[in-house]
Design an enzyme around this catalytic site. Structure first.
Site, PDB file in Angstrom:
ATOM      1  N   CYS A  97       1.042  -1.348   0.092  1.00 52.94           N
ATOM      2  CA  CYS A  97      -0.006   0.083   0.105  1.00 52.94           C
ATOM      3  C   CYS A  97       0.939   1.337   0.041  1.00 52.94           C
ATOM      4  CB  CYS A  97      -1.031  -0.062   1.155  1.00 52.94           C
ATOM      5  SG  CYS A  97      -1.946  -1.600   1.358  1.00 52.94           S
ATOM      6  N   ARG A 144      -7.776  -4.211  -3.284  1.00 56.95           N
ATOM      7  CA  ARG A 144      -7.288  -3.013  -3.943  1.00 56.95           C
ATOM      8  C   ARG A 144      -8.392  -2.715  -4.927  1.00 56.95           C
ATOM      9  NH1 ARG A 144      -2.300  -2.580  -1.767  1.00 56.95           N
ATOM     10  NH2 ARG A 144      -1.612  -4.618  -0.906  1.00 56.95           N
TER      11      ARG A 144
END
Ligand code: BEZ
Length: 221
Positions: free
Chosen positions: A50, A127
């Site tokens: 991330c 995601r």
């Protein structure tokens, strides 16, 4: 945490919401204004993949701005966690995130956008990427699992492709980049077949032809 509800589909109106973000509380539609939006979720703050993704979005944010596109991130983390992570990224990587992050602790937004995939994880968002047009329609969506970072190159390429289609009413072929030929829509009638045969296109077959973007379209293209 409740399970993911439906996923908004291409052509659907993007669900509106109010949320706490690192720029303060927003009503999404008001925040969007007349821009395109890339709304993307990440699994969790202070995690390695991330961090690489959010940093990459930050480094390319001018390219999104140049495309009249606002970025906004989301995870099921608190506003305090978001603020601390942003500071950490600035301190350790020298990158300031120029876009807001939604603190979706109650999962309200994640559920509206189908960002929780319980088979992957019941507690964090996957995601997801939603491209939302200025008309507030879902223009495209991408989902990746927790283990794999997305391609910012591809998302910028997608913006160019979507905006070219929206502006010129054309389709774009595989791996299309600005400046390359676009696809002439396939014929629907025998009259279409004849009309396009006489055009100065790059003809491959009756159903497959390319043209330059600045080339005048035929009646069916
Ligand atoms: C990461 O961003 O590195 C990550 C987050 C959640 C699960 C696996 C990896």
């Amino acid at each position: 945490m409740s399970e993911s509800t439906g996923i908004p589909r291409i052509g659907d109106t993007a669900p509106d919401f109010t949320a706490v973000t690192t720029d303060g509380e927003i009503t999404f539609s008001e925040w969007q204004g007349d821009s395109w939006v890339v709304l993307f979720s990440h699994p969790a703050d202070f995690t390695p993949v991330c961090t690489t993704e959010l940093t990459a979005f930050a480094k390319r944010s001018d390219e999104f701005t140049a495309r009249n596109t606002k970025l906004i991130g989301l995870s099921i983390d608190s506003i305090h966690s978001h603020l601390a992570w942003r500071e950490n990224i600035k301190e350790k990587l020298g990158v300031e995130l120029p876009y807001p992050l939604i603190a979706d602790l109650d999962t309200k937004v994640a559920q509206k956008y189908g960002m929780i995939h319980p088979g992957e994880s019941a507690t964090v968002t996957v995601r997801a990427v939603f491209v939302i047009s200025p008309q507030r329609k879902v223009a495209a969506l991408i989902y990746y699992p927790l283990s794999n970072g997305r391609s910012v190159d591809e998302i910028i390429r997608l913006m160019d492709s979507l905006q070219t289609s929206a502006e010129h009413g054309v389709a774009t072929p595989v791996n299309w980049q600005p400046g390359e030929s676009v696809v002439v829509p396939p014929p629907k009638t025998t009259a279409d077949v004849k009309a396009r045969a006489g055009k100065d296109y790059q003809h491959v077959d009756f159903y497959l032809a390319f043209r330059e973007l600045d080339q005048p379209p035929s009646a069916n293209s």
